[in-house]
Each structure stands twice: as C-alpha cells, then as structure tokens.
Design an enzyme around this catalytic site. Structure first.
Site, PDB file in Angstrom:
ATOM      1  CB  CYS A  93      45.544  16.540  93.746  1.00 52.83           C
ATOM      2  SG  CYS A  93      46.059  16.037  95.458  1.00 52.83           S
ATOM      3  CB  CYS A 147      50.393  17.854  95.335  1.00 51.03           C
ATOM      4  SG  CYS A 147      49.864  16.172  95.088  1.00 51.03           S
ATOM      5  CG  ASP A 156      42.697  43.546  70.745  1.00 51.91           C
ATOM      6  OD1 ASP A 156      43.187  44.668  70.845  1.00 51.91           O
ATOM      7  OD2 ASP A 156      42.911  42.830  69.810  1.00 51.91           O
ATOM      8  CG  ASP A 197      42.656  38.909  67.363  1.00 53.49           C
ATOM      9  OD1 ASP A 197      43.131  40.053  67.963  1.00 53.49           O
ATOM     10  OD2 ASP A 197      42.743  39.107  66.291  1.00 53.49           O
ATOM     11  CG  ASP A 215      44.632  40.952  72.943  1.00 47.49           C
ATOM     12  OD1 ASP A 215      44.959  42.325  73.293  1.00 47.49           O
ATOM     13  OD2 ASP A 215      44.433  40.854  71.806  1.00 47.49           O
TER      14      ASP A 215
END
Length: 751
Positions: free
Chosen positions: A30, A33, A442, A640, A644
């Site tokens: 978590c 931690c 992009d 995509d 990127d």
C-alpha cells in the site's frame, strides 16, 4: 497555428551524469509502505532525496557518495526486499517479466478472494433492501449470517488488517485503517449479540455492513492491481523490442553473440528483416529501416553509409553493417523506457481523497466513540447502556457508503464507457481527465490511418488504370509499405495484376521489374534520372503533389514516363469531428509528430488545429507535455506508437488508440478500443460524468456521517437504526452511480 522545430536528441547533458540509484523493492502492499521506505531512506546520512513508486516497485535514490549496500540494508531492515537494478538489458527484461508474472499471480489471487467474498455477500445485498426501511430479512437467520460474514471478515479482511497495521506503524491512518476498524466493530458487536441472544439477535446484527464494505473495496483493490501490473508490462514490452542476439563482425568473420556483450566500436551485421541490436552508424551497405517506434514516421527511412541506426528498429530489404555507438541502458529504446518509468514515478498515484479524509476522520471517530462511552458511563449508565451509543457511532461511521462511493461510480462509469469503446483503467485517469483543457494528438495512426495509400493517379490522357495496373503488378512481390499501397489501390479498382519477373529493389529510389515482357520502373526522380526517363512533362503536377505533403512516385515503361502516383497517410474521416467536439468543449487541440513540417502543416491546416510541432522525437513530445503542464494546463496526450509512450506517461491523462502498440496501451490511463478519434472527446465526457458522480457519492456518504454521528453519540440512534442509516446511505450511493449506465457519447446522441 504555429510550427515548432525538432528538439534536441536523447543525449544526456553533462550535468545529468550523476544518475540516481535505482533499487527494485519487493513486499510493498500500500501507499503506507512506500511512505515508510521513503522515511527510512531519508534518515540515512547522505541521502538527498528518495522517491518510492508503489506501482513500479522501485526506489529512486539521490545519494551521491553513499554505499549502495547501506541503502539496500536500510530497506531490508524496514521489512522489505531490495536489490540493486541490473542495467544489462536482458537481465532487466527478465526481471520485469518476473515482476509481471508475480503481479499476474497476485491479481489472480485477489480476484479469487473477491469472487468468494462476492458470493458470500450476495445474500446480504438482497437482505439490505428491507433493512433500508427498518425491517430485516427473516430468512437470514443469525447463525446463517455468522456463517456467511465470518469467512469474508477473515479472508477478505486480512489484507486490510495488514495494510492498517503498516499504516499505523508508519504513524498514518488510511482507508485500510477505516475499513479494518469499522468492519471489525460491526462484525465483532454482531458476534457478541449472537453469542448473547442466539436466534433472537435480529435487529442487533450488522454483518451485512462488514461483508459489503470488504467485498466492494476489494473490487477497487483488484482494479488497482491491474493498473500496477500494466505499469511494469509497459516497460517490459519496450525492452523486448531489442533482440537478444546480434551478428558481430570481427576481422571479416561473423559471429552470433548476446546483444549485452556488444561494446562501443563493435561492427554489427544486420540482415534483411532483423531488428537492430544497438545504436550505431552505418559503415557498409544500404537499406531502409522502419523507424516508426522512434519518429512515428510511417514510411521506412533510407539508410546509407554514415547514417545513424537505432536499436529496436526493423531492417528492410538490404543488408547493412554498422559501428556500435551506444549499448544497453544508453540506447535510444532503453532511454524511452527510462522516460516512461521516470514519468510514472514523477506522477505516482496520489493518495486518494478518502485516504486523506480518513487520516483525520479515523482518529476523530475513535475519539468521539471513546468520549461517548465515557460520558454515558459517567452519568450513571451501566456498561451495556454506555457501550450501545459508542458502538452506534462506530457502526454509522463504518465506511460502507464511503467505500462504495468511488467503486460504485467507477464500475458504472467504466461499464458505460466500455460499451462506447472506451477503456478507463483507473481512478487516477478519471480524476485528471475531467479537468483536461489541452489535448495533444500524435499524427500517424491517430489522426491519420497510419499507413500510406494512393491519393492521386495522374496521366496525360486516359483514366490511369492501365498505368496503375502495371505498377501494382511490378510491386506485388515487394513488402515495402508504398508497394502495398499500390497493390491495395489496384485491387480496390478491380484491376487484374499481371505476373512479374526480375524485380530488383533500388534502395531509397524505387523498383524495376519486368511485366508482360516490358520493363516497368516505379520510383522517385533519382531513379528516373538514372534510367534516362524524362520527367519534364510532369514537373508541374509533381510540384503540386509535393506541396500537399504527398509522396510522389513516377511510373515508366521502357524508360517512357507514363504518369505519376501520389501517396499519403490519409486523415481519418472522423478526425475533423473529433477536433470540432474538443474545441466546442473549450479544449485546445495540438499536434506533435515526428513527420516533417510540410506534412504536419498540411494536417494542421486541414483540421484547424491550434498549434503544430513537427519533427519531434519521443523526448520532445515529453518536453512539450511538461512545458504545457508547467504553464498550468491539464494535458491529455493521444497516441498509438512506441514513440508516444513517454509522453503518454508524462501527460496528466494518456489516451492510446486500441489499434496501436501494446506499450502505448499499457502506459496510457485510457485506451480507445476503436481507432476513432471521436472517442477522445467522448472519453473526457464520461470522465467528467463519472467524477461528478464520485463527488456526489462522497457528499452523501459524508452527509450521513455528519448527521448520523452526533445523533448516535446523543443516544438518538441505536446500533440497529445506525445500521439502517448505513444501509440507506449505501442504497442512495449505488442508485446515484447506476444512473451512469444510461450514458452515451454526445456524438452517438446526435445521430
């Protein structure tokens, strides 16, 4: 619209030579931690800064001159596993793959626990309906409730008890503390009532509250686990792009060696179709390389002696030999992976709103409960009479609605989004997406189709079909993207291709072949000049096509030019609507592409974009995102490709096209399942709607507590009524969230 030039390369500046130490950490469960490790490292003399990323399970430590073993030992003394990161690419990839497998195993374990808890909790959910109006489900006998709720408390509750213990040990109070406290009180008091009253304990049981809270918050933990696994998988897939072996040339003899054994100055042979194993400079041969992962350029790039090559790029039809200039962590692909990690570390998920509130809410509720018990005790009531209002305070504060507020809206919102083709991965993406005021697209594969296609066929007379048929026939044996575009255009027109023979590729210029006994040449002006074909009659049209940012190819038969074919990466039909919708929502729209200025300008003018950045490499896109964020903009990056990925990670919200690279989808917070840019404004719409529901739900959850806690403390609410109020708050939160299931994108509603 503005055009900005390419940024500097990925070469680090001298000032950045003192790199922070990277340590892989295991055993974190978590945010507490991570916070504890940061505190422990901060107490080590010489440590200037320590940043621990829970999702990537890494610690980045700025500690010049400090022995790394001391830092590892400090983490281990805090109760966690730690080891220095191996910078060898193969070892790093293996470590990432192991981490991904471990996360997948943990996710599967969490899912099984959730499934078991959900099955056991289902009867309570059905029984909560009459409880909301003060009744109870008679078929849920006290002992049946014990049998259903106890396994949930033990199995599902264990992780929250562990998280609560670690948070308290780190002197903080998070959602785990609130969940553990509230569910334990509800379950424990109910067990006591069953022990005292047996079958007559109806009206004094709150098992449904404890089981429901644990099950539904566990659903949220499952979604977090998936996001954490994706963070590691993104970098692992980047590392996988570099081949494990390479053909090293020593004194004219070729030998296959592990890519990690390559050193600067080595000569490496790359055969057709192979991936480049390191960064370098071509010393022999010529070919065309697919560099889309670095530049986003959809057309392969010609490489000759003296040109640079990049690790992970794919060689075309020719063989080349290059001299290694960078290996391992210094290669471009490794630096892209490092940029992704750095961006994810820099914007590690902030502690959720409920955790922030819990840090104050938990101690306040405990104090109120203690004061309530003490007050009733001191005014003369017996132990049981004093205990009931104190328990009522804790029961109504049990975070059922608070625990439901986020997951209920998230499940409803993400479900509605998924129906529309939008995959929203986590609450952090939602939290940021609702405020986005600038979207960077992009170009290749995002606003455009991502592959070249024939746009124009020009001949001095006729339809041009015969010329296209001959050209497609000659190109049918080639795997070059432009050749495939010729074939696709001919097939679309129903042209029957003829057999081809003697096809010869001229790297960077074109192709020559024999079709129906005649010599057919397809290529650029350089190839035509080499063959002695006269292009003067076509100069005007060639200039026009070039001005439109199209690739111009001439077709000649027996050295006679038949005409021109223009090719381009076409803009998607939906891109215009997407840009218009974003502008209507007062969102600025920009373009950042690795393509040249002419291509970028043509796309920007066609779509009416606010600004265009051309010839941008991966780190340039990241720099653009960071610059806009520093100006106070909330930025979404849409892409995509592998190139990127760093910008997707650095942006407030990363949005990946589902048809793109796996790395892009793993890095992004939102994935579009269809290659439709109109889903970008739709994703922002559902994010705003879902985030609004989360805020509304949190309001109602806290409203019940603000009103109910004082009533319980003053004895106006019994634990039974507190449980009913808690059930009512849950019903209102779930009902409000379910209204999201009717959501549809505005583009669909207009149809």
């Amino acid at each position: 619209m503005t055009i900005s030039p390419a940024p500097a390369s990925l070469t680090p500046s001298p000032a950045a030579s003192a790199e922070p130490l990277l340590v892989d950490v295991t055993g974190m469960t978590c945010a507490a931690c991570a916070a504890r490790i940061e505190k422990v490292l901060g107490r080590v003399p010489g440590v200037e800064k320590a940043t621990v990323n829970l999702a990537l399970e890494t610690a980045e430590i700025a500690a010049p001159g400090v022995d790394s073993e001391l830092l590892v030992a400090a983490i281990e003394r805090a109760g966690f596993g730690a080891h220095l990161r191996d910078t060898a690419v193969a070892a790093r990839r293996a470590a990432l793959e192991r981490a991904a497998e471990e996360r997948a195993t943990e996710e599967k374990r969490t899912f099984l626990v959730f499934l078991a808890s959900a099955i056991l909790t289902l009867p309570f959910l059905v029984g909560m309906i009459p409880m909301a109006w003060g009744g109870h489900a008679t078929w849920l006998t006290p002992w049946l409730q014990v049998a259903l709720a106890t396994p949930v408390q033990v199995i599902a509750g264990t992780r929250f008890y562990v998280g609560a213990f670690k948070a308290l040990r780190g002197r903080s109070a998070n959602m785990d503390v609130l969940v553990a406290l509230g569910t334990t009180v509800a379950w424990g008091f109910s067990m006591a009532m069953v022990a005292v009253h047996g079958e007559h304990a109806h009206g004094h049981l709150y098992f449904e509250g404890s089981a429901t809270v644990l099950t539904l918050i566990l659903l949220g933990k499952l979604m977090e686990a998936r996001a954490k696994r994706s963070a590691t998988a993104a970098v692992a897939k980047l590392m996988a792009l570099r081949p494990d072996t390479a053909t090293r040339v020593v004194n004219g003899l070729a030998e296959v060696v592990a890519a990690d054994l390559l050193r600067r100055g080595d000569h490496v042979l790359v055969k057709p179709g192979e991936r480049v194993a390191a960064d370098g400079i071509v010393v022999e041969g010529a070919s065309e390389l697919d560099e889309s992962l670095v530049t986003g350029e959809s057309v392969p790039v010609e490489k000759r002696v003296g040109d640079k090559v990049t690790a992970g790029t794919i060689n075309g039809s020719g063989a080349i030999t290059f001299r290694v200039t960078a290996v391992g962590e210094d290669t471009t692909i490794a630096r892209i992976g490092h940029l992704v990690e750095q961006a994810q570390i820099a914007k590690a998920p902030v502690q959720r709103l409920v955790d922030k509130v819990a840090s104050v809410f938990v101690p306040v509720i405990v104090v109120i409960a203690i004061v309530t018990f003490a007050t009733w005790w001191l005014v003369g009531h017996d132990f049981e009479k004093a205990l009931i209002p104190a328990v009522a305070v804790l029961v109504i504060a049990c975070p059922c609605a608070l625990g439901l507020a986020t997951p209920a809206a998230l499940v409803a919102g993400t479900g509605a989004a998924a129906k529309a083709g939008i995959l929203i991965r986590d609450i952090e993406a939602l939290e940021r997406a609702h405020a986005v005021d600038c979207v960077i697209f992009d170009k290749t594969g995002t606003l455009t189709a991502g592959h070249p296609s024939v746009t124009d066929v020009f001949v001095l007379g006729g339809s041009g079909d015969e010329m296209l048929r001959l050209a497609a026939s000659a190109q049918s044996a080639s795997e070059h993207p432009l050749a495939k575009a010729f074939v696709a255009a001919a097939d679309a027109r129903g042209l029957v291709r003829a057999p081809v023979s003697g096809a010869r590729s001229h790297v960077g210029r074109g192709l020559v072949a024999t079709v129906e006994g005649r010599g057919i040449a397809i290529g650029n002006a350089a190839l035509m000049a080499e063959l002695g074909a006269d292009l003067r009659l076509f100069e005007k049209e060639a200039a026009r096509f070039s001005g439109e940012a199209k690739t111009v190819v001439a077709v000649a038969r027996d050295r006679e030019v038949l005409g021109l074919v223009a090719l381009a990466d076409p803009i998607r039909a939906e891109s215009g609507d997407a840009v218009a919708a974003l502008k209507a929502a007062r969102v600025a729209v920009r373009l950042a592409t690795g393509d040249g200025a002419a291509v970028a300008r043509a796309v920007g003018d066609r779509l009416g974009l606010d600004a265009v950045a051309a010839e941008v490499r991966p780190e340039g896109k990241t720099a653009l995102v960071e610059r806009l964020r520093s100006q106070g903009r909330v930025v979404a990056m849409v892409g995509d490709g592998i190139n990127d990925a760093p910008a997707l990670a650095a942006a407030d919200v990363g949005i990946a096209m589902g048809s793109g690279a796996d790395v892009a989808m793993e890095t992004a917070g939102i994935t579009l399942m269809r290659s439709d840019p109109r889903l970008v404004p739709a994703a922002l719409e559902i994010s705003r709607a879902t985030w609004a529901k989360i805020r509304q739900n949190l309001f109602w959850a806290f409203f019940y507590n603000v009103v109910g806690v004082p009533l319980a403390a003053f004895g106006h609410l019994t634990p039974a009524l507190a449980g009913a109020a808690m059930a009512m708050s849950s019903v209102s939160v779930v009902t409000n969230a379910l209204t999201l299931t009717r959501w549809k994108p505005s583009s669909d509603r207009r149809r």
